[in-house]
Design a protein around this motif. Structure first.
Motif, PDB file in Angstrom:
ATOM      1  N   GLY A  55      47.618  13.112  95.711  1.00 27.18           N
ATOM      2  CA  GLY A  55      48.050  11.748  95.476  1.00 27.18           C
ATOM      3  C   GLY A  55      49.285  11.679  94.600  1.00 27.18           C
ATOM      4  N   PRO A  56      50.004  10.561  94.635  1.00 27.84           N
ATOM      5  CA  PRO A  56      51.173  10.412  93.758  1.00 27.84           C
ATOM      6  C   PRO A  56      50.731  10.486  92.299  1.00 27.84           C
ATOM      7  N   PRO A  57      51.420  11.269  91.485  1.00 23.24           N
ATOM      8  CA  PRO A  57      50.971  11.481  90.105  1.00 23.24           C
ATOM      9  C   PRO A  57      51.203  10.258  89.214  1.00 23.24           C
ATOM     10  N   LEU A  58      50.183   9.976  88.402  1.00 18.56           N
ATOM     11  CA  LEU A  58      50.233   8.895  87.429  1.00 18.56           C
ATOM     12  C   LEU A  58      49.772   9.457  86.096  1.00 18.56           C
ATOM     13  N   VAL A  59      50.656   9.452  85.107  1.00 21.52           N
ATOM     14  CA  VAL A  59      50.329   9.937  83.772  1.00 21.52           C
ATOM     15  C   VAL A  59      49.968   8.755  82.894  1.00 21.52           C
ATOM     16  N   LEU A  60      48.814   8.835  82.223  1.00 25.44           N
ATOM     17  CA  LEU A  60      48.321   7.778  81.345  1.00 25.44           C
ATOM     18  C   LEU A  60      48.420   8.221  79.892  1.00 25.44           C
ATOM     19  N   LEU A  61      48.953   7.344  79.042  1.00 24.58           N
ATOM     20  CA  LEU A  61      49.084   7.611  77.611  1.00 24.58           C
ATOM     21  C   LEU A  61      48.300   6.548  76.853  1.00 24.58           C
ATOM     22  N   HIS A  62      47.324   6.975  76.071  1.00 19.15           N
ATOM     23  CA  HIS A  62      46.424   6.059  75.380  1.00 19.15           C
ATOM     24  C   HIS A  62      47.032   5.523  74.090  1.00 19.15           C
ATOM     25  N   GLY A  63      46.388   4.520  73.528  1.00 22.49           N
ATOM     26  CA  GLY A  63      46.793   3.981  72.238  1.00 22.49           C
ATOM     27  C   GLY A  63      46.385   4.897  71.099  1.00 22.49           C
ATOM     28  N   GLY A  64      46.873   4.590  69.906  1.00 17.81           N
ATOM     29  CA  GLY A  64      46.600   5.419  68.748  1.00 17.81           C
ATOM     30  C   GLY A  64      45.110   5.568  68.485  1.00 17.81           C
ATOM     31  N   GLY A  65      44.635   6.802  68.439  1.00 14.82           N
ATOM     32  CA  GLY A  65      43.246   7.091  68.155  1.00 14.82           C
ATOM     33  C   GLY A  65      42.295   6.895  69.304  1.00 14.82           C
ATOM     34  N   ALA A  66      42.791   6.457  70.470  1.00 12.61           N
ATOM     35  CA  ALA A  66      41.893   6.062  71.557  1.00 12.61           C
ATOM     36  C   ALA A  66      41.437   7.223  72.428  1.00 12.61           C
ATOM     37  N   THR A  67      42.178   8.323  72.478  1.00 18.26           N
ATOM     38  CA  THR A  67      41.944   9.516  73.299  1.00 18.26           C
ATOM     39  C   THR A  67      42.101   9.209  74.785  1.00 18.26           C
ATOM     40  N   GLY A  68      42.273  10.267  75.562  1.00 13.88           N
ATOM     41  CA  GLY A  68      42.392  10.122  77.008  1.00 13.88           C
ATOM     42  C   GLY A  68      41.101   9.740  77.688  1.00 13.88           C
ATOM     43  N   ALA A  69      40.014   9.604  76.911  1.00 15.03           N
ATOM     44  CA  ALA A  69      38.738   9.164  77.479  1.00 15.03           C
ATOM     45  C   ALA A  69      38.615   7.647  77.547  1.00 15.03           C
ATOM     46  N   CYS A  70      39.664   6.925  77.160  1.00 10.67           N
ATOM     47  CA  CYS A  70      39.585   5.458  77.081  1.00 10.67           C
ATOM     48  C   CYS A  70      39.730   4.773  78.427  1.00 10.67           C
ATOM     49  N   TRP A  71      40.044   5.514  79.496  1.00  8.85           N
ATOM     50  CA  TRP A  71      40.391   4.905  80.772  1.00  8.85           C
ATOM     51  C   TRP A  71      39.221   4.810  81.737  1.00  8.85           C
ATOM     52  N   SER A  72      37.993   4.980  81.270  1.00 10.45           N
ATOM     53  CA  SER A  72      36.851   5.075  82.177  1.00 10.45           C
ATOM     54  C   SER A  72      36.685   3.838  83.052  1.00 10.45           C
ATOM     55  N   ALA A  73      36.934   2.636  82.512  1.00  6.98           N
ATOM     56  CA  ALA A  73      36.706   1.413  83.276  1.00  6.98           C
ATOM     57  C   ALA A  73      37.651   1.284  84.470  1.00  6.98           C
ATOM     58  N   GLY A  74      38.769   1.990  84.432  1.00  6.30           N
ATOM     59  CA  GLY A  74      39.721   1.916  85.531  1.00  6.30           C
ATOM     60  C   GLY A  74      39.784   3.158  86.387  1.00  6.30           C
ATOM     61  N   ALA A  75      38.966   4.158  86.070  1.00  2.00           N
ATOM     62  CA  ALA A  75      39.078   5.441  86.772  1.00  2.00           C
ATOM     63  C   ALA A  75      38.805   5.300  88.262  1.00  2.00           C
ATOM     64  N   ALA A  76      37.754   4.559  88.617  1.00  2.00           N
ATOM     65  CA  ALA A  76      37.414   4.431  90.036  1.00  2.00           C
ATOM     66  C   ALA A  76      38.510   3.700  90.804  1.00  2.00           C
ATOM     67  N   ALA A  77      39.073   2.651  90.205  1.00  2.13           N
ATOM     68  CA  ALA A  77      40.127   1.893  90.883  1.00  2.13           C
ATOM     69  C   ALA A  77      41.378   2.742  91.085  1.00  2.13           C
ATOM     70  N   LEU A  78      41.759   3.478  90.053  1.00  6.13           N
ATOM     71  CA  LEU A  78      42.977   4.294  90.161  1.00  6.13           C
ATOM     72  C   LEU A  78      42.796   5.435  91.157  1.00  6.13           C
ATOM     73  N   ALA A  79      41.644   6.112  91.092  1.00 10.46           N
ATOM     74  CA  ALA A  79      41.390   7.185  92.051  1.00 10.46           C
ATOM     75  C   ALA A  79      41.252   6.623  93.458  1.00 10.46           C
ATOM     76  N   GLY A  80      40.580   5.461  93.579  1.00 10.44           N
ATOM     77  CA  GLY A  80      40.404   4.849  94.889  1.00 10.44           C
ATOM     78  C   GLY A  80      41.708   4.409  95.526  1.00 10.44           C
ATOM     79  N   ALA A  81      42.708   4.121  94.691  1.00 10.68           N
ATOM     80  CA  ALA A  81      44.029   3.740  95.205  1.00 10.68           C
ATOM     81  C   ALA A  81      44.850   4.956  95.612  1.00 10.68           C
ATOM     82  N   GLY A  82      44.278   6.166  95.432  1.00  8.35           N
ATOM     83  CA  GLY A  82      44.928   7.372  95.922  1.00  8.35           C
ATOM     84  C   GLY A  82      45.771   8.116  94.921  1.00  8.35           C
ATOM     85  N   HIS A  83      45.739   7.717  93.664  1.00 10.80           N
ATOM     86  CA  HIS A  83      46.575   8.375  92.665  1.00 10.80           C
ATOM     87  C   HIS A  83      45.934   9.670  92.157  1.00 10.80           C
ATOM     88  N   ARG A  84      46.764  10.646  91.861  1.00  4.64           N
ATOM     89  CA  ARG A  84      46.340  11.804  91.080  1.00  4.64           C
ATOM     90  C   ARG A  84      46.609  11.426  89.634  1.00  4.64           C
TER      91      ARG A  84
END
Length: 296
Positions: A55-84
């Motif tokens: 899939g087309p690459p999408l790099v996510l950068l979290h807010g201060g102190g939030a860690t890369g684990a903060c994106w769980s609520a959107g993971a299914a939508a982003l993966a379902g849209a075909g993004h790596r």
């Protein structure tokens, strides 16, 4: 990979609890996550990868102190849209990345770090999305390396178009005065979320990271000037939290529209700065995936 605070000894109880909470958070994600370790000149960077490999690459950068684990609520939508999707733990911040030097030297080091991350992932270019402090880093990087950023999404970004509200800074200051504790971080998030839905698992992870990484400090730097913003070549999406206490979201929206007349700028109702990624995820991630969709 091993993880340690960026400098100084760890808080003896908080760091192991943080690492366990981090792994537990990822285990609850709605999509499989591949943990990657990317070497950089600044230390090893943890990247949580998901979505189709091609899939087309999408790099996510979290807010201060939030860690890369903060994106769980959107993971299914982003993966379902075909993004790596490649959700990085910011270097020098709480998370599973490590910093092999006392501190970062400023925006130049952040940009050099992200250059190295993209190189290590084998990506000549990628779409880039950042929340809060991560939005400032993403915008700075798009100005630093325009050829490497396809599309740029800024989610309630701080210090991109306006400064913080003075009251917000005053309320945040006690967080960084010793002793740093999980209880302080929990109280801060509860107050600043203003009654909007805050993911409780992420709230606890943030609090434990705040206590477990006592030397972590965000890199500060200037806001981009109007002249710098005019040099942006990437299409830009700016989504702002209506109930953000970090800044006046409508004033920031006006400034963003004036600075970037071709950008899509929207204020999302019913969400605060800290709850933005989880309070109303269907609306947020629909707008984000629409923006990132390939254009014919």
């Amino acid at each position: 990979m091993s993880t340690r605070p960026v400098t100084g000894p760890p808080a003896p109880a908080s760091l192991p609890a943080f690492l366990a909470a981090y792994d537990e958070a990822l285990a609850r994600w709605p999509v499989p996550v591949e943990p990657l370790t990317v070497p950089t000149p600044f230390g090893a960077t943890r990247v949580n990868a998901f979505g189709p490999d091609d899939g087309p690459p999408l790099v996510l950068l979290h807010g201060g102190g939030a860690t890369g684990a903060c994106w769980s609520a959107g993971a299914a939508a982003l993966a379902g849209a075909g993004h790596r999707v490649l959700a990085a733990d910011l270097v020098g911040d709480p998370g599973r990345s490590t910093l092999d030097r006392p501190r970062l030297g400023g925006t130049a080091d952040l940009s050099a770090w992200l250059d190295a991350v993209l190189d290590g992932l084998g990506l000549p270019a990628a779409d880039l999305a950042g929340h809060s402090y991560g939005g400032w880093i993403a915008l700075r990087y798009a100005l630093h390396a325009p050829a490497r950023v396809g599309r740029l999404a800024l989610l309630d970004p701080t210090r991109c178009f306006a400064g913080f509200r003075p009251g917000y800074l005053l309320r945040a200051l006690p967080l960084f005065l010793p002793p740093r504790s999980a209880a302080k971080a929990r109280a801060y998030l509860d107050r600043e979320s203003g009654g909007t839905h805050l993911d409780q698992a992420w709230r606890e992870l943030y609090a434990l990271g705040f206590a477990g990484f006592p030397a972590a400090r965000p890199v500060t730097g200037p806001r981009p000037t109007r002249a710098e913003l005019r040099t942006l070549t990437a299409p830009v999406l700016v989504l702002l939290a209506e109930r953000s206490r970090a800044h006046d979201s409508r004033a920031v929206a006006d400034r963003a529209r004036r600075a970037l007349p071709d950008a899509t700028v929207t204020v999302l109702p019913g969400v605060s700065h800290h709850s933005m990624l989880s309070a109303r995820p269907d609306d947020l991630y629909r707008r984000l995936t629409d923006f990132l969709a390939p254009r014919s």
